[in-house]
Design a protein around this motif. Sequence first.
Motif, mmCIF file in Angstrom:
data_model
loop_
_atom_site.group_PDB
_atom_site.id
_atom_site.type_symbol
_atom_site.label_atom_id
_atom_site.label_comp_id
_atom_site.label_asym_id
_atom_site.label_seq_id
_atom_site.Cartn_x
_atom_site.Cartn_y
_atom_site.Cartn_z
ATOM 1 N N PRO A 49 -24.044 -3.900 -11.809
ATOM 2 C CA PRO A 49 -24.217 -5.235 -12.326
ATOM 3 C C PRO A 49 -23.556 -4.932 -13.887
ATOM 4 O O PRO A 49 -23.626 -3.629 -14.376
ATOM 5 N N LYS A 50 -23.587 -5.902 -14.552
ATOM 6 C CA LYS A 50 -22.997 -5.997 -16.070
ATOM 7 C C LYS A 50 -23.888 -5.126 -16.949
ATOM 8 O O LYS A 50 -23.498 -4.191 -17.598
ATOM 9 N N LEU A 51 -25.382 -4.998 -16.778
ATOM 10 C CA LEU A 51 -26.161 -4.529 -17.546
ATOM 11 C C LEU A 51 -26.247 -2.943 -17.276
ATOM 12 O O LEU A 51 -26.026 -2.295 -18.280
ATOM 13 N N GLY A 53 -23.250 -1.353 -16.566
ATOM 14 C CA GLY A 53 -21.798 -1.019 -17.395
ATOM 15 C C GLY A 53 -22.254 -0.741 -18.906
ATOM 16 O O GLY A 53 -21.763 -0.112 -19.362
ATOM 17 N N ILE A 54 -23.361 -1.825 -19.328
ATOM 18 C CA ILE A 54 -23.415 -1.824 -20.790
ATOM 19 C C ILE A 54 -24.088 -0.501 -21.169
ATOM 20 O O ILE A 54 -24.043 0.011 -22.244
ATOM 21 N N ASP A 180 -13.868 -1.358 -16.294
ATOM 22 C CA ASP A 180 -14.070 -3.049 -15.751
ATOM 23 C C ASP A 180 -15.308 -3.763 -16.425
ATOM 24 O O ASP A 180 -15.526 -4.692 -15.995
ATOM 25 N N PHE A 181 -15.950 -3.100 -17.397
ATOM 26 C CA PHE A 181 -17.081 -3.675 -17.880
ATOM 27 C C PHE A 181 -16.530 -4.255 -19.522
ATOM 28 O O PHE A 181 -17.365 -4.974 -20.220
ATOM 29 N N SER A 186 -14.232 -9.630 -17.310
ATOM 30 C CA SER A 186 -14.723 -8.775 -16.369
ATOM 31 C C SER A 186 -15.456 -9.321 -15.275
ATOM 32 O O SER A 186 -16.173 -10.309 -15.766
ATOM 33 N N PRO A 187 -15.348 -8.824 -14.257
ATOM 34 C CA PRO A 187 -14.707 -8.040 -13.567
ATOM 35 C C PRO A 187 -13.201 -8.349 -13.401
ATOM 36 O O PRO A 187 -12.883 -9.339 -13.256
#
Length: 278
Positions: A49-51, A53-54, A180-181, A186-187
Motif C-alpha cells: 500500500p501507499k502508506l 511505501g511512504i 513506484d511510490f 503512482s503506481p
Amino acid sequence: MPADSALSSNSSFARKNLAVTYFLLTFAISWTAALLVATPKLLQSVPLPKLTGILMFPAMLLGPSFAGIFLTRRLDGRDGLRNLLARMGRVRFPLRWYSALLIPPAMVLGVLYCLKIFLSPVYAANRFWLGVSFGILAGILEEIGWTGFAYPRLRQHFAVLPAAAILGLFWGLWHAPVIDFLGAASPHGKALPAFFAAFVAAMAGIRVLIAWYYEHTQSVALAQLIHISSTGTLVVFSPPAVTPAQEAAWYALYAVVLWALALLLTLAAPAASSGQNT
C-alpha cells in the motif's frame, strides 16, 4: 585467514575504494531497512500500500547518513568528523550562492507552464505547500553521506562533472525500492521504466548542480538546502492529474533542462576549488 589479517585486508580495500565502499554500505543498509518495513505486507502476498511505501523512505535514510558518519570516523578519525561537522555548519558565504535554492522551483514551474500552454492543461502545477516539509529530513540526512563523504572521495579521482554524474547515477538508483511510490501518478504500471529513467536523469542533473555549488562553497549545509528545495519542489508542484506516461514525460523534460544548466555551469564557469577537501 587469521582474523587480524582479514580485518587489515578489509580496511585496505575500504581505503583504496572509498566511494565503492560507501555505495555498498549505503545500499545494503537502506535497501535492507526498506525490506524490513515492507516484509509484513510481502508475507501476506498483497500489493504494497501507499502508506508502506511512504514509511520505507525514511527508513532508507539510515543508509547514507550512517555510512557517511561511520566511514568518516573509521577512515579519518575524530579529525574527519570535526571536518564533516565544520562543512555541515558552513553557512557564511556570499548571498549569491543561496540562489541555488531557487533553481528547482524555477525549473519545475517553467517546464510545467510550457507543457500546460503547448500540450495540455493537465500539466498545471499543484500547490501542495505542506510538501516542502517532505524534503527536510531527506536533505539533512542524505547529504551527510552523498556530499559529506562520497563526493570528495570521487573528486580525488575525477573532475567535477564525471564525479558528480557518477554520484548522481548511484543516488538515483538508490531510490529503486520506493520509486513506484514517488511522483503524483503512482503506481506507474507500464510507464515505470520510463519514469525511473527520467527520475534518475533528473537526480543526476540536480547532483551536478549541487556539486558545482559545493565546489565554490565547500558547504555541506548548502547541499542539504538544495536537496530540500529539490525534493520539496517535486512534492509541492507535481501536477496531480497526469497519467503515469505524462509524468515520465515531464520528468524527462525537467531532466533535460537541469542538465543544460548543469553543463553550462560546470563547463563555462568551472570551479576554482579542487573540491578534494574532506
